[in-house]
Design a protein around this motif. Sequence first.
Motif, PDB file in Angstrom:
ATOM      1  N   HIS A 185      -2.473  -4.540 -14.329  1.00 33.78           N
ATOM      2  CA  HIS A 185      -1.150  -4.768 -13.743  1.00 33.78           C
ATOM      3  C   HIS A 185      -1.298  -5.024 -12.241  1.00 33.78           C
ATOM      4  CE1 HIS A 185       2.955  -3.880 -12.381  1.00 33.78           C
ATOM      5  NE2 HIS A 185       3.310  -4.214 -13.600  1.00 33.78           N
ATOM      6  N   PRO A 186      -0.485  -5.923 -11.679  1.00 31.90           N
ATOM      7  CA  PRO A 186      -0.603  -6.236 -10.245  1.00 31.90           C
ATOM      8  C   PRO A 186      -0.547  -5.022  -9.323  1.00 31.90           C
ATOM      9  CG  PRO A 186       0.831  -7.821 -11.313  1.00 31.90           C
ATOM     10  CD  PRO A 186       0.496  -6.790 -12.353  1.00 31.90           C
ATOM     11  N   GLU A 187       0.234  -4.001  -9.708  1.00 27.62           N
ATOM     12  CA  GLU A 187       0.290  -2.812  -8.861  1.00 27.62           C
ATOM     13  C   GLU A 187      -1.065  -2.122  -8.783  1.00 27.62           C
ATOM     14  OE1 GLU A 187       3.469  -0.024  -9.127  1.00 27.62           O
ATOM     15  OE2 GLU A 187       4.855  -1.475 -10.004  1.00 27.62           O
ATOM     16  N   LEU A 188      -1.885  -2.259  -9.849  1.00 26.13           N
ATOM     17  CA  LEU A 188      -3.223  -1.672  -9.861  1.00 26.13           C
ATOM     18  C   LEU A 188      -4.246  -2.645  -9.289  1.00 26.13           C
ATOM     19  CD1 LEU A 188      -3.111  -0.022 -13.401  1.00 26.13           C
ATOM     20  CD2 LEU A 188      -2.606   1.022 -11.192  1.00 26.13           C
ATOM     21  N   VAL A 189      -4.054  -3.928  -9.557  1.00 25.65           N
ATOM     22  CA  VAL A 189      -4.953  -4.941  -8.993  1.00 25.65           C
ATOM     23  C   VAL A 189      -4.908  -4.901  -7.465  1.00 25.65           C
ATOM     24  CG1 VAL A 189      -5.358  -7.432  -8.788  1.00 25.65           C
ATOM     25  CG2 VAL A 189      -4.826  -6.432 -11.012  1.00 25.65           C
ATOM     26  N   LYS A 190      -3.735  -4.585  -6.923  1.00 25.87           N
ATOM     27  CA  LYS A 190      -3.619  -4.507  -5.469  1.00 25.87           C
ATOM     28  C   LYS A 190      -4.573  -3.455  -4.898  1.00 25.87           C
ATOM     29  CE  LYS A 190      -0.458  -3.642  -1.642  1.00 25.87           C
ATOM     30  NZ  LYS A 190       0.918  -3.303  -1.218  1.00 25.87           N
ATOM     31  N   PHE A 191      -4.705  -2.322  -5.589  1.00 27.03           N
ATOM     32  CA  PHE A 191      -5.633  -1.286  -5.114  1.00 27.03           C
ATOM     33  C   PHE A 191      -7.075  -1.790  -5.160  1.00 27.03           C
ATOM     34  CE2 PHE A 191      -2.060   1.509  -6.461  1.00 27.03           C
ATOM     35  CZ  PHE A 191      -1.832   2.116  -5.240  1.00 27.03           C
ATOM     36  N   ASP A 192      -7.401  -2.577  -6.191  1.00 28.52           N
ATOM     37  CA  ASP A 192      -8.742  -3.161  -6.257  1.00 28.52           C
ATOM     38  C   ASP A 192      -8.979  -4.100  -5.078  1.00 28.52           C
ATOM     39  OD1 ASP A 192      -9.237  -1.810  -8.628  1.00 28.52           O
ATOM     40  OD2 ASP A 192      -8.547  -3.478  -9.883  1.00 28.52           O
ATOM     41  N   LYS A 193      -7.964  -4.899  -4.749  1.00 27.90           N
ATOM     42  CA  LYS A 193      -8.095  -5.827  -3.627  1.00 27.90           C
ATOM     43  C   LYS A 193      -8.219  -5.061  -2.304  1.00 27.90           C
ATOM     44  CE  LYS A 193      -7.651  -9.611  -6.080  1.00 27.90           C
ATOM     45  NZ  LYS A 193      -6.453 -10.456  -5.989  1.00 27.90           N
ATOM     46  N   LEU A 194      -7.460  -3.974  -2.185  1.00 19.69           N
ATOM     47  CA  LEU A 194      -7.576  -3.164  -0.967  1.00 19.69           C
ATOM     48  C   LEU A 194      -8.957  -2.529  -0.866  1.00 19.69           C
ATOM     49  CD1 LEU A 194      -4.085  -1.380  -0.931  1.00 19.69           C
ATOM     50  CD2 LEU A 194      -4.890  -3.134   0.650  1.00 19.69           C
ATOM     51  N   TYR A 195      -9.487  -2.076  -1.994  1.00 21.04           N
ATOM     52  CA  TYR A 195     -10.833  -1.485  -2.024  1.00 21.04           C
ATOM     53  C   TYR A 195     -11.867  -2.524  -1.565  1.00 21.04           C
ATOM     54  CZ  TYR A 195     -14.655   1.463  -3.744  1.00 21.04           C
ATOM     55  OH  TYR A 195     -15.784   2.249  -3.832  1.00 21.04           O
TER      56      TYR A 195
END
Length: 407
Positions: free
Chosen positions: A232-242
């Motif tokens: 989900h994009p809300e979780l993908v965002k954390f991957d991108k931030l990482y």
Amino acid sequence: MKYIKTVFFLFSILFCLKGNAQQLETLINEALENNPEIQKFELQYKRVSEKVNEVITIPNTEFGVGYFVSEPETRTGAQRFKVSAKQMLPWFGTITSREDYVTALADAKYEDIVIAKRKLMASVSQSYYNLYANKAKQDVLGQNIQLLKTYETLALTSVEVGKASAVDVLRLQMRQNDLQQLKDVLQQQFLAEQTNFNNLLNRDNAIEVSVIDSLTIPIEDFEINTENLSVHPELVKFDKLYQSVEKSEFLNQKESSPMIGFGLDYINVEERPGMNFSDNGKDIVMPMVSVSIPIFNNKYKSISKQNKLEQQEIYYQKQERLNSLKTVLDKALNERISARISHKTATKNLKQARDAEQILIKSYETGTINFNDILDIQELQLKFQINQIESVKNFYVQSSIINYLTN
């Protein structure tokens, strides 16, 4: 490609009623084009992306001019003025690391656009379902008011022949007044929800919203892939931030490396009068190479520690959000099952209430009609009809939440 998938993300009503699906899809697309929050996130993404052009530059070239107030005398003549130029260059790969870091930040910011669009689609759909439910309840109330008027006519006839009292008529009239009050309140609530809907589309509040006349629960639920929740994009965002923190650490390592400088000094030398030799008045040109070494590098060590801690923080934030989304999805799935059960029960009860109504109407022919029973049955019918509408609305509201999380 991701943008196209987001724009054409369709909600639960699309698999049920094609005519209305086209209408809702059109409204959703209008919201995506006009909603100021989406435009805000798109501008933020463009702004962050533009920073790439800011960070791929090298440090400013330094120029200097000096004039010797007291001219130093050399063998070849007096020095009059000095001109210098110097350019510092970051360590190999530093500029590329800066570009990669800013690009990673832009990628994370892009997920805000995707998330905002999904949320907007869900909000538009849910507001539409609220408008449908409100309108359906008004229609049901209108039908019941007309039914009570029919009963009132029967009661007046019964009063004339002495089979009913004026109290029965008054009770029927008071019940009509109550239903009319409920209908008037719903009309005001419809206007308030209509304002909310129009604001989501960023258009004039007075624009009338037309909703479908009838909406039913499909026989079978659409297929749900719960595995999609993990991407989900809300979780993908954390991957991108990482990933952006990883790029930040790589950049930090590059910036802790030495910087190399190249320069050139030019010194103007005046000829010595009365002297005749080959280098008399010869100007001085001096190429230079310099190195900037971060000997005191506690700053970079501290940044590395901060990056490591930030990565751990992002990891736990992602886990926390994943757990929250799982809870929301599970609740929505169960609520949708409950809506189906409630609708089935309300439908069964409504049929039985109408059967009871028919029995009472037939009793009128024998002169034994009881208007108290009529009111009780009518009240039950209205209750079951409202429950039907609420069940349908809840089914589709929960479906929009499920679609937000799994598509």
